[in-house]
Design a protein around this motif. Structure first.
Motif, short mmCIF file in Angstrom:
data_model
loop_
_atom_site.label_atom_id
_atom_site.label_comp_id
_atom_site.label_asym_id
_atom_site.label_seq_id
_atom_site.Cartn_x
_atom_site.Cartn_y
_atom_site.Cartn_z
N ALA A 6 2.72 12.83 2.87
CA ALA A 6 3.44 12.01 3.58
C ALA A 6 4.10 12.85 4.86
O ALA A 6 5.05 12.33 5.34
N GLY A 7 3.64 14.30 4.79
CA GLY A 7 4.37 14.99 6.06
C GLY A 7 4.30 14.37 7.33
O GLY A 7 5.47 14.54 8.02
N LEU B 25 7.08 7.57 -3.76
CA LEU B 25 6.60 8.51 -2.80
C LEU B 25 5.46 9.43 -3.32
O LEU B 25 5.40 9.63 -4.66
N PRO B 26 4.58 9.88 -2.39
CA PRO B 26 3.44 10.75 -2.97
C PRO B 26 3.59 11.98 -3.67
O PRO B 26 4.65 12.68 -3.08
N GLY C 299 0.86 -1.33 -0.03
CA GLY C 299 0.04 0.02 -0.12
C GLY C 299 0.87 1.22 0.20
O GLY C 299 1.88 1.26 0.00
N GLY C 300 0.28 2.44 0.00
CA GLY C 300 0.76 3.74 -0.26
C GLY C 300 1.81 3.87 0.91
O GLY C 300 2.87 4.43 0.70
N ALA C 301 1.60 3.94 2.35
CA ALA C 301 2.27 4.03 3.18
C ALA C 301 3.48 3.11 3.36
O ALA C 301 4.81 3.59 3.56
N ASP D 118 17.53 -0.08 -12.20
CA ASP D 118 16.71 1.24 -11.98
C ASP D 118 17.35 2.21 -11.18
O ASP D 118 18.03 2.09 -10.32
N ALA D 119 16.80 3.52 -11.42
CA ALA D 119 16.69 4.61 -10.38
C ALA D 119 15.65 4.61 -9.58
O ALA D 119 14.65 4.47 -9.90
N LEU D 120 16.10 4.64 -8.13
CA LEU D 120 14.83 4.55 -7.10
C LEU D 120 13.66 5.47 -7.43
O LEU D 120 12.55 5.31 -7.22
N GLU D 121 14.25 6.74 -7.58
CA GLU D 121 13.11 7.77 -7.80
C GLU D 121 12.32 7.73 -8.86
O GLU D 121 10.80 8.03 -8.99
N ASP D 122 12.64 6.67 -9.88
CA ASP D 122 11.69 6.30 -11.28
C ASP D 122 10.65 5.41 -10.85
O ASP D 122 9.87 5.13 -11.68
N TRP D 123 10.74 4.83 -9.76
CA TRP D 123 9.66 3.86 -9.14
C TRP D 123 8.33 4.74 -8.74
O TRP D 123 7.55 4.05 -8.51
#
Length: 463
Positions: free
Chosen positions: A192-193, A185-186, A48-50, A177-182
């Motif tokens: 996510a604050g 993060l919302p 899930g998202g969290a 892969d680059a992690l940021e491309d996955w």
């Protein structure tokens, strides 16, 4: 030249007391740490998202830790066995080391990987390997108490092993892969604050959390039920993602004295939950007791509106609403309030426990397949070891009993100005805060009648 070996990572994102890394380092071969984001294998139990937010930060920090010892983390996305096989073709790896996992989809994936590699499975995510704690008759336990008694005879666990000081690198690294491309993060919106404010994912954050808890472990029993004080360990997401081993936790706190034994029993419950899903792979989707197949769960527009009110913390029961808002804001909920929120959904609202299981799976940073399923079936009364359905938790009296006034003020700001004697069940509701969506007495009576009906239909063989 020696072929490299792969360390296949899943929920074991640490270097210390990580048997797969230790064995790979001892082999003398170059080591390739690999994490595959496999969203296909779990199907409806994809993260899930969290959990995805947590995973992003945990992988980032593990990569930094690996680079500090001469290595790096390779990231791939797709079916685990296919991506690992592709890496074999790229670099010639023939051996995969991993920690054993017991979710049904990971067991299937391990079988698929073993068709392409020499797969070496290690233990280390539990106090004892799931499936090894057996009764005198050689059968797995279904009830926690005798399971814990038998597990206790195997404790303490072995002392944790230090992280490797160096991992030899391959001559050629496979593509990553680059992690940021996955997109874990919302972004729009960035919700996510609250998670960033509360949590520090990664092995370093786990060690810090354990050090903080070790100082208070002796008074765990006295504080764990008081949501305003937060006396729990807050280690559950770190344990779930394998950023710290249960053996390391055990040895850090077992000598604290006082009521630390209660906490150690909670570590044992974590083992118990994995043993349950090993016996019942569909435990998250199927009630263990036949009468619950006949339960007249509410459906339709009114039930959907009540479910939404529960999810949003708008039930009119302050302690339930505080818990649901804490969950949405931080990805976590106090353990006592989890029980209250679950009981309220199942019994006061007569909504299928699986709706709650799905919501917690999406919103908890510690969404663990075994514990989530076992805890929801325990609350529903439908599990192999469960609370009796007729024991219906009363949110208002529980709120008073466990001194939740400060907790409510924190998470339900509409009520922050009320005195302790009023805040648990305000007679006059501040503007914007709803009346209870169900009367406690009426909800209780409806639930008890539904259970009578379900048992009658089960006894008669009704459809």
């Amino acid at each position: 030249m020696t072929n490299p070996v792969i360390v296949w990572l899943r929920r074991d994102l640490r270097l210390a007391d990580q048997a797969a890394f230790h064995a790979a380092a001892q082999s003398g071969a170059p080591v390739i740490p690999v994490y595959v984001l496999d969203d296909e294998a779990p199907r409806h139990h994809r993260m899930g998202g969290a959990s995805r937010w947590w995973l992003h930060h945990s992988l980032s920090r593990l990569d930094a830790d690996l680079r500090a010892i001469g290595s790096r983390l390779v990231l791939r996305r797709g079916k685990a066995h296919e991506e690992l096989a592709a890496i074999r073709r790229e670099v010639g790896a023939r051996t995969v080391h991993c920690l054993a996992h017991y979710e049904p989809w990971w067991r299937n994936a391990e079988r698929a990987v073993a068709k392409h590699f020499q797969l070496v499975r290690h233990d280390g995510n539990y106090l004892a390997p799931p499936g090894t704690i057996l009764s005198g008759a050689g059968t797995p336990y279904r009830i926690y108490t005798p399971f814990w008694r038998a597990l206790s005879e195997r404790l303490p666990p072995p002392l944790p092993v230090a992280a490797p000081a160096h991992l030899p690198a391959p001559a050629n690294w496979p593509a990553s892969d680059a992690l940021e491309d996955w997109g874990l993060l919302p972004r729009a919106p960035d919700w996510a604050g609250g998670l960033r404010a509360m949590w520090s994912p990664g092995e370093g954050g786990a060690r810090e959390r354990l050090a903080d808890f070790a100082e208070a472990a002796a008074v765990y029993e006295q504080r764990r039920n008081l949501p305003a004080q937060e006396g729990t360990s807050l280690l559950s997401p770190h344990l779930h993602f394998g950023e710290i081993s249960p053996a390391a936790v055990w040895h850090a706190v077992a000598g604290a004295g006082g009521s630390v034994g209660t906490f150690l029993g909670e570590l044992g419950w974590r083992d118990y939950a994995q043993n349950v899903i090993l016996q019942f792979p569909d435990y998250a989707t199927r009630s263990a007791k036949a009468e619950f197949d006949h339960m007249p769960w509410r459906t339709g527009p009114e039930a959907e509106a009540d479910l939404a009110a529960w999810q949003q913390g708008r039930t009119g029961y302050p302690i339930v609403d505080a818990g649901m808002r804490q969950l949405w804001r931080t990805g976590w909920m106090h353990n006592r309030v989890r029980m209250l929120a679950a009981s309220f959904l199942i019994k006061h609202l007569m909504i299928d426990w699986r709706e709650g299981e799905r919501w917690f799976w999406d919103t908890l940073v510690d969404a663990d397949h075994g514990q989530n399923a076992v805890n929801w079936q325990w609350s529903a009364g439908s599990g192999v070891d469960a609370n009796i359905f007729s024991r219906i938790m009363a949110p208002l009296s529980q709120s008073v009993k466990f001194d939740a006034a400060g907790y409510i003020r924190q998470w339900v700001p509409e009520l922050a100005g009320l005195a302790d004697g009023e805040i648990h069940d305000p007679v006059v509701r501040p503007r914007g805060y709803p009346r209870p969506i169900v009367d406690h007495g009426a909800g209780r009576a409806r639930a008890l009648a539904a259970m009578v009906q379900a048992k009658g239909e089960a006894a008669s063989g009704g459809g």
